[in-house]
Design an enzyme around this catalytic site. Sequence first.
Site, PDB file in Angstrom:
ATOM      1  N   TYR A 121       0.862  -1.188   0.000  1.00  0.00           N
ATOM      2  CA  TYR A 121       0.000   0.000   0.000  1.00  0.00           C
ATOM      3  C   TYR A 121       0.891   1.229   0.000  1.00  0.00           C
ATOM      4  O   TYR A 121       1.881   1.280   0.744  1.00  0.00           O
ATOM      5  CB  TYR A 121      -0.894   0.005   1.249  1.00  0.00           C
ATOM      6  CG  TYR A 121      -1.758   1.250   1.384  1.00  0.00           C
ATOM      7  CD1 TYR A 121      -2.860   1.450   0.559  1.00  0.00           C
ATOM      8  CD2 TYR A 121      -1.464   2.229   2.343  1.00  0.00           C
ATOM      9  CE1 TYR A 121      -3.659   2.592   0.687  1.00  0.00           C
ATOM     10  CE2 TYR A 121      -2.255   3.368   2.479  1.00  0.00           C
ATOM     11  CZ  TYR A 121      -3.350   3.544   1.645  1.00  0.00           C
ATOM     12  OH  TYR A 121      -4.132   4.671   1.767  1.00  0.00           O
ATOM     13  N   ASP A 135       9.417   2.671  -0.471  1.00  0.00           N
ATOM     14  CA  ASP A 135       8.437   3.345   0.364  1.00  0.00           C
ATOM     15  C   ASP A 135       8.667   2.860   1.800  1.00  0.00           C
ATOM     16  O   ASP A 135       8.218   1.792   2.196  1.00  0.00           O
ATOM     17  CB  ASP A 135       7.026   3.005  -0.140  1.00  0.00           C
ATOM     18  CG  ASP A 135       5.956   3.686   0.702  1.00  0.00           C
ATOM     19  OD1 ASP A 135       6.316   4.349   1.689  1.00  0.00           O
ATOM     20  OD2 ASP A 135       4.754   3.532   0.381  1.00  0.00           O
ATOM     21  N   LYS A 159       4.961   8.350   9.084  1.00  0.00           N
ATOM     22  CA  LYS A 159       4.613   7.662  10.335  1.00  0.00           C
ATOM     23  C   LYS A 159       5.592   7.910  11.490  1.00  0.00           C
ATOM     24  O   LYS A 159       5.543   8.957  12.107  1.00  0.00           O
ATOM     25  CB  LYS A 159       4.414   6.176  10.051  1.00  0.00           C
ATOM     26  CG  LYS A 159       3.251   5.938   9.062  1.00  0.00           C
ATOM     27  CD  LYS A 159       2.693   4.556   9.156  1.00  0.00           C
ATOM     28  CE  LYS A 159       1.780   4.216   7.992  1.00  0.00           C
ATOM     29  NZ  LYS A 159       0.363   4.305   8.299  1.00  0.00           N
TER      30      LYS A 159
HETATM   31  C1  LIG Z   1       3.913   1.920   3.183  1.00  0.00           C
HETATM   32  C2  LIG Z   1       2.950   3.063   3.193  1.00  0.00           C
HETATM   33  N1  LIG Z   1       3.096   4.042   2.310  1.00  0.00           N
HETATM   34  C3  LIG Z   1       2.284   5.110   2.279  1.00  0.00           C
HETATM   35  C4  LIG Z   1       1.238   5.204   3.164  1.00  0.00           C
HETATM   36  C5  LIG Z   1       0.338   6.403   3.136  1.00  0.00           C
HETATM   37  O1  LIG Z   1       0.615   7.187   4.247  1.00  0.00           O
HETATM   38  P1  LIG Z   1      -0.470   8.205   4.828  1.00  0.00           P
HETATM   39  O2  LIG Z   1      -1.586   7.405   5.380  1.00  0.00           O
HETATM   40  O3  LIG Z   1       0.292   8.983   5.851  1.00  0.00           O
HETATM   41  O4  LIG Z   1      -0.913   9.043   3.667  1.00  0.00           O
HETATM   42  C6  LIG Z   1       1.043   4.204   4.107  1.00  0.00           C
HETATM   43  C7  LIG Z   1      -0.074   4.280   5.069  1.00  0.00           C
HETATM   44  O5  LIG Z   1      -0.435   3.347   5.747  1.00  0.00           O
HETATM   45  C8  LIG Z   1       1.909   3.098   4.118  1.00  0.00           C
HETATM   46  O6  LIG Z   1       1.746   2.085   4.982  1.00  0.00           O
END
Ligand SMILES: Cc1ncc(COP(=O)(O)O)c(C=O)c1O
Length: 430
Positions: A139, A236, A264
Site C-alpha cells: 500500500y 516506500d 509515520k
Molecule cells: C507503506 C505506506 N506508504 C504510504 C502510506 C500512506 O501514508 P499516509 O496514510 O500517511 O498518507 C502508508 C499508510 O499506511 C503506508 O503504509
Amino acid sequence: MGKSSESFERAKRYIPGGVNTSLRSFGYPLTFTRAQGSKIWDADGKEYIDYHCAFGPIILGHSHPTVNKRVFETLETLDIIGAGTTEQEASLAEKICHYIPSAKRVLFCNSGAEATYSALRLARAVTGRNELIKFQGCYHGWHDAVLMNVISDASKIGKKDPLSAGMLQEVVDKTHVVTFNSLEEVEKKVQERKGKIAGIILEPIPHNIGCVLPKQEFLQGLRDLTEREGIVLIFDEVITGFRHNLGGYQKICGITPDITTLGKAIANGYPLAAICGREDFMNRFNTAGGNVFFAGTFNAHPLSTSAALATIEEMEDGSVHEHIFSLGDMMRKGMQELGDKLRLKTYATGFGSIFVTYFMSPPVENYTDLLKNDADTFVKYRRKMIGKGIFMLPMNLKRNHITASHTKQDIQQTLENAERSLTEIANQTR
Ligand SMILES: Cc1ncc(COP(=O)(O)O)c(C=O)c1O
C-alpha cells in the site's frame, strides 16, 4: 448505551460512517478520549494496551513527554509563516540526510500518500516515461496510480484490483502489479514494457499485509535491474523508516534506492512525511533549473518538524531500538509457543517491533501465500483480545506495533490474554 457508542452515533450524524479514514471503522463503536505511553482509554474509561499505535507513527509511546515538551516550546514562539524556511526544517533535513543512506536532499509534506505521489511524479519526470510497477500486497496511499491490489480476493490475483470507485482508468492502466519476491516476474514485465517503465515502488518489507520478509537477492535484483534499465527505484519506507532503524530498512539490507518516502514514526504521531533521494533527481523540485512542482501550505510545519527532531534525538543512542526489538522477539516467541501448545495452526512472525500472528503454516513469501491465512479466526482472535483490554485492529492481516513505552509486563499481560483467547478458539474448533 455507553459514552463511547453515544459519541460514535453523534459522529455518524455528521461524518460519513463516523470515521475520517476508511479503515478506522471496524465494527465497534469506540470513541477514544486518552492516550498515554503504551495505553489508550475509551470514553467509558476502559483501558487497553495499544498495539495498533495509529497504524505505526507511535514509536516512543503516546503523548511522549520529550516530544510534547519540544512541541510546546515551538508553539510558544512559532506557528506557520509560509515563506522562506525555519531552523527546525533545516536541522531535520540535515538529520535525515545523515541517517538515510539514499538521502542527499529531502522535502517535507504531511502524509505518506503525498510523499509517494511526488515520488512517482518525479520518476516520470526524470525518465520521460509513464508506466509504473507495484507489488501485490503493498500500500502506498490513496492516489490513483497506486490504490490497487493490497488485500485482494483470490479471484483478483493477477488482475487489477482498484480500491475505489472514481479512479481514472487511464492512470490505473499505467500501473503493472507483480508478485513480491519474484524477480523473474518483474524482469518479465520490464522486458514486456521495455523503455516504458518510469519507476518501481515497493515497501521493502510489505507490512500492509502483516510482515512478508524480502529475499536479499530479490532486493539486490531490483537494484541491478533498475540501474540497467534506467528505471527509478523507490523504497516506500513510510512504515519501515525509523521504526526498524534510523536509516530505514535500506540501512539494514545495504541496498540504496534512488528515492525514499518516509512518514509515520518520523514524528511519533505528529503529521509529517518526507521524500528524499539522489541530489540530481531531488533538485528537479524547487530549484532554479527544476521543473517538478512541490507545494503544500502546511509542509514542514514547525510543530511537526520539532516533534520529528525530538523523536529522532530520543532514538539516537540506540536504546529505543534495542528495547522494542527485544520486546518484539519476546512477543513472537511467546505467541508461537502458545499456538504450538494449543496445537493451533499459527505462525507468529514480524520484524523488530512489528509482530503479527497468522492462522496458517509458513512459508510466507508473497501475498498469495497469505490467502491460506484463516481470516475469520484472525479477526475473531483480535476481537477477543479487545474484550480483554488489548487493542489490536480486528482486520485481516493487519500488523501490530511495539513502542518504547511498552514494558515486559505489557507483553506478559498480552501473552496471558492471548492464551485465554486462543484457548477459547481452540475449544470452539474442537
Ligand atoms: C507503506 C505506506 N506508504 C504510504 C502510506 C500512506 O501514508 P499516509 O496514510 O500517511 O498518507 C502508508 C499508510 O499506511 C503506508 O503504509
